[in-house]
Design an enzyme around this catalytic site. Structure first.
Site, short mmCIF file in Angstrom:
data_model
loop_
_atom_site.label_atom_id
_atom_site.label_comp_id
_atom_site.label_asym_id
_atom_site.label_seq_id
_atom_site.Cartn_x
_atom_site.Cartn_y
_atom_site.Cartn_z
N ILE A 52 66.81 66.34 8.24
CA ILE A 52 68.02 66.23 9.06
C ILE A 52 68.70 64.89 8.82
O ILE A 52 68.04 63.85 8.67
CB ILE A 52 67.67 66.45 10.56
CG1 ILE A 52 67.13 67.89 10.73
CG2 ILE A 52 68.88 66.23 11.44
CD1 ILE A 52 66.81 68.28 12.13
N GLU A 53 70.01 64.95 8.79
CA GLU A 53 70.88 63.85 8.38
C GLU A 53 70.61 62.51 9.08
O GLU A 53 70.81 61.45 8.50
CB GLU A 53 72.32 64.30 8.64
CG GLU A 53 73.36 63.32 8.22
CD GLU A 53 74.75 63.94 8.31
OE1 GLU A 53 74.88 65.18 8.30
OE2 GLU A 53 75.71 63.17 8.38
#
Lengths: 257, 319
Positions: A52-53
């Site tokens: 996840i970013e």
């Protein structure tokens, strides 16, 4: 008339989750892509690693406590590593990310995505959108990219006003010519069907229709001519277990409504 | 850096060489720390979106009525909206701006950018991270494979290069040396040694990239405690110009493990904007920024119970 068995978001999440394979890594955006990835983990891909970013590796997303953003404790729950944002994207540049999984946008016939600005002048747009965030990086750097989006005529336009995230640019080999050697948009999953791109001129091509959807419906909701695969298949409707798992992941229907 | 390009590594190096790099006392008030920001500065804020945003410093900068700032932040949230409506920024540099999916596209951002009042210079998230990283490394650019072929290349004037080794095309993202870094961390000692829990975001690079580093910390700890766990230190004291004690210094945004972002507060804030546009943000500034004289007074507007509730949620989430 009976009520439909599922909402458009549920259909998207189920069809999206089926695209993900076990023993792979996926860079997932929040909302429906993350739901779809978690569904895949629960159903057929237990060894799928989420990235996840916000700088988060392998979280265990808790049902009923879904993150709103990629940078918060709900997204980092029980993660195995929190490496920092720049380092996380660099994992994709190095080639560790099999699949990029991103959500709705304005998309054109070559799979270019616009989440920046509508209008002719970037600096004085008619409509300013939030921007790339990590979408450009995901689409530029992951091995394959799957786009999940509602299928609406206003989203499917012949040419986007601004290329935030490059699909196949002007088609042909223009993506490679620009220096994007590794990634590709392999699949567009919409509320009407499954699409890919013609191998030669890289135009959007219909591969399969969802239950009850016709070719005419696709044409009506698309602002350009869609190519047809030699044989257009029919997707299997969402199964009961897919829907019940999905609804257990988002019981508040934060993203499924 | 008045006059200098954001990637001018020689000027940035000169500024750092002429700056005192003391390991001495850095403890300050939030008010005195913010006095080091000057009109026209390029200010980079740490954290990401509604996580570890240096809100206490942002509010104090607004109270001091700074003008013509360039605000740089990888993902921009309500701090950017407050700065826009307060008239403090002349430009923002970011990869994304709004609050989050449930609240839609920021109306405040749309109003300011569509009218041309505040230009939004967009970079991809990685590109902005690499700009800070290049600056942290003291070099004028870094090569990357991201952003190539997209229209983002033209927005910031990103150049390409034919790789001298392989012949392939590379994007060269320019370094970004901010005048000031605003950071909020979990704990620091009085000499400015900073420790961060959870996701580190880009704070360590931003501290190395900036000429002036201002920090607020949830907790001020004894130096001996830092020395017991030096592996946890993300920013050494000699980089830091001022550190101020500000518990809940990121609130209503989150601080990992300590308090969750106040989503109800965001909901009320956005509902007020939906009803009356940027006037609602003006009222919000009066109530939460210009009104309270100190950070402690600001926190009183939320009350102990609400802060305790958010702290409880964070404990559950990292448990």
């Amino acid at each position: 008339m009976t009520a439909p068995r599922y909402t458009p978001a549920e259909l998207l999440a189920v069809m999206g989750s089926r695209q993900l394979r076990d023993d792979t890594t996926v860079f997932a955006g929040v909302g429906v892509p993350l739901l779809a990835a978690v569904l895949a983990q629960h159903r057929h891909a237990p060894r799928l690693t989420l990235v996840i970013e916000g700088g988060i590796i392998a979280p265990r997303i808790e049902p009923g406590r879904l993150p709103i953003s990629t940078n918060e404790m709900r997204a980092a729950r029980h993660a195995t590593m929190l490496p920092g944002i720049t380092d996380t994207f660099l994992l994709a540049q190095r080639g560790f990310l099999d699949c990029g999984f991103i959500g709705g946008a304005q998309i054109d016939r070559h799979g270019n995505l616009n989440t920046s600005a509508i209008g002719r002048d970037y600096w004085k747009p008619t409509v300013r959108l939030p921007g790339s965030g990590g979408a450009n990086d995901i689409v530029s750097l992951c091995k394959e990219v799957i786009v999940l989006t509602l299928h609406e005529r206003r989203r499917f336009v012949e040419t986007v006003d601004f290329v935030t995230s490059p699909g196949y640019l002007a088609g042909g080999d223009s993506r490679q010519q620009a220096g994007l050697l590794f990634g590709r948009v392999s699949r567009v999953v919409t509320t009407l069907g499954l699409f890919s791109f013609d191998p030669d001129d890289k135009r959007l091509r219909l591969d399969a229709l969802h239950p009850g959807v016709t070719r005419d419906a696709v044409a009506a909701e698309t602002g350009f001519e869609v190519l047809m695969a030699e044989r257009v298949e029919a997707t299997e409707p969402p199964a009961e277990d897919e829907l019940s798992l999905l609804r257990a992941i988002d019981p508040e229907r934060r993203f499924l409504a | 850096m008045a006059g200098a390009a954001p990637w001018d590594f020689r000027e940035a190096r000169r500024r750092l060489e002429t700056k005192p790099k003391s390991s001495g006392e850095k403890l300050s008030s939030v008010e005195d720390a913010a006095l080091r920001v000057r009109d026209g500065d390029t200010v980079a804020a740490g954290g990401c979106l509604f996580s570890r945003t240096p809100m206490a410093l942002v509010r104090e900068i607004l109270r001091q009525r700074r003008r013509r700032l360039t605000l740089v932040r990888n993902l921009m949230c309500t701090e950017g909206e407050l700065m826009m409506v307060a008239g403090a920024v002349e430009k923002v540099v970011t990869a994304w701006m709004s609050i989050g999916l449930p609240w839609g596209v920021s109306k405040i951002m749309r109003e300011h950018v569509e009218s041309g009042r505040v230009p939004l210079e967009e970079w991809s998230h990685l590109a902005l991270g690499l700009r800070f990283h290049a600056a942290a490394m003291g070099v004028p650019f870094l090569p990357t494979l991201t952003m190539l072929g997209s229209d983002l290349m033209g927005v910031g004037g990103t150049q390409t290069l034919r790789c001298p080794y392989t012949g392939e095309t590379l994007a060269l993202v320019p370094a970004l040396f901010p005048d000031v870094a605003l950071l909020h961390v979990h704990r620091a000692d009085r000499f400015g040694n900073c420790q961060i829990d959870g996701y580190p975001h880009m704070d360590a690079d931003i501290a190395r990239a900036a000429s002036t580093v201002l920090v607020t910390a949830e907790e001020i700890i004894p130096e001996a405690e830092v020395r017991r766990h030096p592996d946890r230190t993300a920013i050494p004291g000699f980089m830091v110009d001022a550190v101020a004690h500000a518990p809940f210094g990121s609130f209503p945004h989150e601080c990992y493990g300590l308090y969750e972002a106040d989503f109800d507060h965001f909901g009320e804030y956005v509902a007020a904007i939906d009803a009356s546009g940027s006037r609602a943000v003006g009222d919000y500034l009066d109530r939460f920024v210009y009104g309270p004289a100190t950070h402690a007074e600001y926190l009183e507007r939320f009350g102990r119970e609400r802060l305790a509730r958010q702290a409880g949620r964070a404990r559950e989430l990292v448990g």
